[in-house]
Write a protein that holds these residues in place. Structure first.
Motif, mmCIF file in Angstrom:
data_model
loop_
_atom_site.group_PDB
_atom_site.id
_atom_site.type_symbol
_atom_site.label_atom_id
_atom_site.label_comp_id
_atom_site.label_asym_id
_atom_site.label_seq_id
_atom_site.Cartn_x
_atom_site.Cartn_y
_atom_site.Cartn_z
ATOM 1 N N MET A 232 88.847 49.082 -1.371
ATOM 2 C CA MET A 232 88.386 49.941 -1.689
ATOM 3 C C MET A 232 86.931 48.888 -2.256
ATOM 4 N N GLU A 233 88.118 47.639 -2.872
ATOM 5 C CA GLU A 233 87.177 47.434 -3.860
ATOM 6 C C GLU A 233 85.434 46.808 -3.288
ATOM 7 N N LEU A 234 85.447 46.334 -1.891
ATOM 8 C CA LEU A 234 84.573 45.807 -0.647
ATOM 9 C C LEU A 234 83.739 47.218 -0.900
ATOM 10 N N LEU B 277 79.715 47.794 -1.772
ATOM 11 C CA LEU B 277 77.847 48.149 -0.841
ATOM 12 C C LEU B 277 77.816 49.270 -0.887
ATOM 13 N N ILE B 278 78.302 49.792 -1.599
ATOM 14 C CA ILE B 278 78.034 51.827 -2.025
ATOM 15 C C ILE B 278 77.143 51.142 -3.360
ATOM 16 N N ALA C 284 72.774 39.761 -1.703
ATOM 17 C CA ALA C 284 74.145 40.518 -2.790
ATOM 18 C C ALA C 284 75.346 40.720 -1.860
ATOM 19 N N ALA C 285 75.162 40.748 -0.774
ATOM 20 C CA ALA C 285 75.761 41.809 0.327
ATOM 21 C C ALA C 285 76.468 39.760 1.083
ATOM 22 N N ALA C 286 76.210 38.758 0.729
ATOM 23 C CA ALA C 286 76.130 37.450 1.587
ATOM 24 C C ALA C 286 76.595 36.537 0.405
#
Length: 80
Positions: free
Chosen positions: A1-3, A7-8, A34-36
């Motif tokens: 859920m944290e991931l 992402l949201i 930020a995603a990487a």
């Protein structure tokens, strides 16, 4: 859920920073950064990583966005 929450958050930050179309390049680069860095490697918070990358990439992407806008305008006027 944290991931999923991260992402949201990145998606919302990208949307809010892309509203002025001039900053869409910097926002896209910051979202990727930020995603990487933050999600894959667990380095810091997503919001902090996003705005750090946004500040770094803003100047470079503004020049490129203006160049693309000029090219698009010339092509659009040529078609009319």
């Amino acid at each position: 859920m944290e991931l999923l929450g991260d992402l949201i958050t990145i998606s919302l930050l990208w949307f809010l920073c892309s509203i002025p179309l001039i900053t869409v390049g910097a926002a896209s680069a910051a979202a990727y950064y930020a995603a990487a860095k933050c999600i894959r490697h667990k380095n810091g918070t997503v919001i902090k990583c996003f705005f750090h990358a946004f500040r770094i990439d803003l100047k470079q992407s503004l020049g490129l966005t203006v160049l693309y806008a000029v090219i698009f305008t010339v092509l659009l006027l040529d078609c009319v």
